[in-house]
Design a protein around this motif. Structure first.
Motif, PDB file in Angstrom:
ATOM      1  N   LEU A 209       7.081 -10.129  -5.871  1.00  0.00           N
ATOM      2  CA  LEU A 209       6.030  -9.295  -5.307  1.00  0.00           C
ATOM      3  C   LEU A 209       5.428  -8.381  -6.362  1.00  0.00           C
ATOM      4  N   PHE A 210       6.262  -7.900  -7.278  1.00  0.00           N
ATOM      5  CA  PHE A 210       5.778  -7.072  -8.387  1.00  0.00           C
ATOM      6  C   PHE A 210       4.743  -7.847  -9.199  1.00  0.00           C
ATOM      7  N   ASP A 211       5.062  -9.094  -9.544  1.00  0.00           N
ATOM      8  CA  ASP A 211       4.134  -9.922 -10.332  1.00  0.00           C
ATOM      9  C   ASP A 211       2.834 -10.168  -9.562  1.00  0.00           C
ATOM     10  N   ILE A 212       2.959 -10.474  -8.276  1.00  0.00           N
ATOM     11  CA  ILE A 212       1.767 -10.759  -7.460  1.00  0.00           C
ATOM     12  C   ILE A 212       0.857  -9.540  -7.388  1.00  0.00           C
ATOM     13  N   ARG A 213       1.438  -8.376  -7.161  1.00  0.00           N
ATOM     14  CA  ARG A 213       0.617  -7.170  -7.029  1.00  0.00           C
ATOM     15  C   ARG A 213       0.013  -6.740  -8.361  1.00  0.00           C
ATOM     16  N   GLN A 214       0.735  -6.948  -9.443  1.00  0.00           N
ATOM     17  CA  GLN A 214       0.178  -6.657 -10.764  1.00  0.00           C
ATOM     18  C   GLN A 214      -1.067  -7.514 -11.008  1.00  0.00           C
ATOM     19  N   GLU A 215      -0.951  -8.801 -10.697  1.00  0.00           N
ATOM     20  CA  GLU A 215      -2.079  -9.702 -10.900  1.00  0.00           C
ATOM     21  C   GLU A 215      -3.246  -9.348  -9.970  1.00  0.00           C
ATOM     22  N   ARG A 216      -2.924  -8.910  -8.784  1.00  0.00           N
ATOM     23  CA  ARG A 216      -3.960  -8.524  -7.824  1.00  0.00           C
ATOM     24  C   ARG A 216      -4.758  -7.335  -8.344  1.00  0.00           C
ATOM     25  N   LEU A 217      -4.067  -6.335  -8.878  1.00  0.00           N
ATOM     26  CA  LEU A 217      -4.750  -5.160  -9.415  1.00  0.00           C
ATOM     27  C   LEU A 217      -5.613  -5.521 -10.622  1.00  0.00           C
ATOM     28  N   LYS A 218      -5.102  -6.407 -11.467  1.00  0.00           N
ATOM     29  CA  LYS A 218      -5.879  -6.842 -12.636  1.00  0.00           C
ATOM     30  C   LYS A 218      -7.154  -7.549 -12.192  1.00  0.00           C
ATOM     31  N   ALA A 219      -7.036  -8.395 -11.171  1.00  0.00           N
ATOM     32  CA  ALA A 219      -8.193  -9.133 -10.670  1.00  0.00           C
ATOM     33  C   ALA A 219      -9.255  -8.198 -10.108  1.00  0.00           C
ATOM     34  N   LEU A 220      -8.811  -7.062  -9.565  1.00  0.00           N
ATOM     35  CA  LEU A 220      -9.744  -6.075  -9.007  1.00  0.00           C
ATOM     36  C   LEU A 220     -10.241  -5.090 -10.053  1.00  0.00           C
ATOM     37  N   GLY A 221      -9.733  -5.215 -11.277  1.00  0.00           N
ATOM     38  CA  GLY A 221     -10.132  -4.308 -12.337  1.00  0.00           C
ATOM     39  C   GLY A 221      -9.528  -2.924 -12.210  1.00  0.00           C
ATOM     40  N   LEU A 222      -8.370  -2.839 -11.542  1.00  0.00           N
ATOM     41  CA  LEU A 222      -7.715  -1.555 -11.314  1.00  0.00           C
ATOM     42  C   LEU A 222      -6.495  -1.404 -12.214  1.00  0.00           C
ATOM     43  N   SER A 223      -6.045  -0.189 -12.356  1.00  0.00           N
ATOM     44  CA  SER A 223      -4.884   0.091 -13.205  1.00  0.00           C
ATOM     45  C   SER A 223      -3.617  -0.490 -12.597  1.00  0.00           C
ATOM     46  N   THR A 224      -2.816  -1.138 -13.413  1.00  0.00           N
ATOM     47  CA  THR A 224      -1.550  -1.697 -12.954  1.00  0.00           C
ATOM     48  C   THR A 224      -0.480  -0.619 -12.779  1.00  0.00           C
ATOM     49  N   GLU A 225      -0.837   0.620 -13.068  1.00  0.00           N
ATOM     50  CA  GLU A 225       0.099   1.741 -12.891  1.00  0.00           C
ATOM     51  C   GLU A 225       0.054   2.296 -11.471  1.00  0.00           C
ATOM     52  N   ALA A 226      -0.803   1.743 -10.647  1.00  0.00           N
ATOM     53  CA  ALA A 226      -0.934   2.229  -9.270  1.00  0.00           C
ATOM     54  C   ALA A 226       0.391   2.113  -8.531  1.00  0.00           C
ATOM     55  N   THR A 227       0.618   3.062  -7.618  1.00  0.00           N
ATOM     56  CA  THR A 227       1.862   3.076  -6.836  1.00  0.00           C
ATOM     57  C   THR A 227       2.082   1.754  -6.114  1.00  0.00           C
ATOM     58  N   TYR A 228       1.016   1.137  -5.672  1.00  0.00           N
ATOM     59  CA  TYR A 228       1.051  -0.132  -4.949  1.00  0.00           C
ATOM     60  C   TYR A 228       1.870  -1.193  -5.679  1.00  0.00           C
ATOM     61  N   ALA A 229       1.833  -1.154  -7.022  1.00  0.00           N
ATOM     62  CA  ALA A 229       2.505  -2.191  -7.806  1.00  0.00           C
ATOM     63  C   ALA A 229       3.734  -1.679  -8.552  1.00  0.00           C
ATOM     64  N   GLN A 230       4.209  -0.512  -8.192  1.00  0.00           N
ATOM     65  CA  GLN A 230       5.429   0.006  -8.832  1.00  0.00           C
ATOM     66  C   GLN A 230       6.652  -0.585  -8.146  1.00  0.00           C
ATOM     67  N   LEU A 231       7.640  -0.947  -8.949  1.00  0.00           N
ATOM     68  CA  LEU A 231       8.811  -1.624  -8.413  1.00  0.00           C
ATOM     69  C   LEU A 231       9.558  -0.765  -7.391  1.00  0.00           C
ATOM     70  N   SER A 232       9.599   0.553  -7.633  1.00  0.00           N
ATOM     71  CA  SER A 232      10.299   1.433  -6.689  1.00  0.00           C
ATOM     72  C   SER A 232       9.612   1.422  -5.323  1.00  0.00           C
ATOM     73  N   ARG A 233       8.283   1.416  -5.343  1.00  0.00           N
ATOM     74  CA  ARG A 233       7.522   1.364  -4.091  1.00  0.00           C
ATOM     75  C   ARG A 233       7.736   0.026  -3.392  1.00  0.00           C
ATOM     76  N   ILE A 234       7.726  -1.031  -4.155  1.00  0.00           N
ATOM     77  CA  ILE A 234       7.931  -2.366  -3.602  1.00  0.00           C
ATOM     78  C   ILE A 234       9.297  -2.478  -2.933  1.00  0.00           C
ATOM     79  N   MET A 235      10.316  -1.941  -3.595  1.00  0.00           N
ATOM     80  CA  MET A 235      11.666  -1.954  -3.027  1.00  0.00           C
ATOM     81  C   MET A 235      11.708  -1.197  -1.699  1.00  0.00           C
ATOM     82  N   GLU A 236      11.011  -0.055  -1.672  1.00  0.00           N
ATOM     83  CA  GLU A 236      10.972   0.754  -0.458  1.00  0.00           C
ATOM     84  C   GLU A 236      10.322  -0.023   0.686  1.00  0.00           C
ATOM     85  N   GLU A 237       9.210  -0.693   0.402  1.00  0.00           N
ATOM     86  CA  GLU A 237       8.506  -1.450   1.429  1.00  0.00           C
ATOM     87  C   GLU A 237       9.348  -2.611   1.951  1.00  0.00           C
ATOM     88  N   ILE A 238       9.992  -3.331   1.039  1.00  0.00           N
ATOM     89  CA  ILE A 238      10.795  -4.486   1.436  1.00  0.00           C
ATOM     90  C   ILE A 238      11.992  -4.049   2.278  1.00  0.00           C
TER      91      ILE A 238
END
Length: 276
Positions: A209-238
């Motif tokens: 999921l980390f890889d998928i969200r990183q690629e998603r942010l890149k495709a949108l031209g957004l920073s990969t540092e966004a909380t959406y793609a942070q591993l800690s946030r991903i763990m919390e969501e899962i």
């Protein structure tokens, strides 16, 4: 006194107990006579119970400059809609009622009173269209009412292929609603009132999921540092999603490294085994 929201253009509710195609066509045919397309046509398909009728009336009551155009075959549902519209002084045009009443006087055969019968010529095709429209209408938890009307409800965190799966399964004539799970938003109560066997939980590995969200942010031209793609946030969501799935007791499918077709096949196998 009802205070209505001001709209930039009139609203026409095309209400049907089938797909709403006839009502929409008649509305558009009428609007051509006014050389105008400045109306907001809101299709409300599959209105087959009085509760849904009451929801429509509530929305219409709070909509300025609106009219209801209905093509409802079911007498009880049609009458309930007409009565509530009259009580609330909402203009309504009943396209089917008068015609059905007139035909009943000249034809010595009782009507079938089956919504959508005109489309049974190619029933399989229209079932597919109905399922696709359902998937679009109830995508990403837009309307919790869809959960109880779905054949299958997909739940999971963002980017677990819920929407592509819903569309894929719709082509198999399944009505699929999907709901995103996030820690900050409690799932609608409707979810916990469904039989667990109608719900499929979609899980995924944090790393994938980390890889998928990183690629998603890149495709949108957004920073990969966004909380959406942070591993800690991903763990919390899962972890949160797993907790909800355990609470419901629904079947789960790990979508890590699987194509949509493969996941859909797993869902169909669960259905065939009678688990859904």
């Amino acid at each position: 006194m009802i205070i209505k929201d001001k709209k930039s253009q009139p609203v026409v509710f095309a209400v049907s107990d089938s797909i709403g195609e006839t009502a929409e066509l008649v509305i558009r045919a009428a609007m051509v006579q006014f050389n105008s397309d400045k109306v907001d046509i809101r299709k409300v398909p599959y209105v087959t119970d009085n509760e849904y009728v009451e929801d429509i009336i509530e929305e219409a009551k709070n909509t300025a400059d609106c009219v209801i155009v209905c093509t409802i075959i079911l007498p009880e549902v049609r009458q309930h809609l007409l009565s509530l519209a009259e009580q609330n002084q909402i203009p309504i045009v009943d396209l089917m009622g008068p015609m059905m009443d007139t035909f009943s006087k000249i034809i010595e055969v009782k009507p079938h009173l089956q919504p959508g019968l005109v489309h049974r010529i190619d029933e399989d095709y229209f079932k597919k269209i109905e399922a696709i429209e359902f998937a679009v209408q109830y995508d990403d938890g837009k309307d919790p009412r869809g959960l109880s009307r779905a054949d299958v409800v997909l739940i999971g965190v963002s980017r677990t292929s819920k929407t592509p799966l819903a569309m894929f399964l719709a082509h198999k004539r399944l009505k699929v609603a999907n709901l995103r799970l996030v820690p900050e938003v409690a799932p609608p109560d409707e979810l916990f009132h469904l039989p667990p066997k109608t719900i499929i939980g979609l899980t995924i590995s944090p790393e994938k999921l980390f890889d998928i969200r990183q690629e998603r942010l890149k495709a949108l031209g957004l920073s990969t540092e966004a909380t959406y793609a942070q591993l800690s946030r991903i763990m919390e969501e899962i972890e949160y999603a797993d907790m909800i799935m355990e609470k419901i007791g629904c079947p789960k499918i790990d979508v890590s490294n699987k194509a949509v077709e493969e996941i859909a096949t797993s869902i169909l196998e669960i259905i065939r085994k009678g688990e859904v």
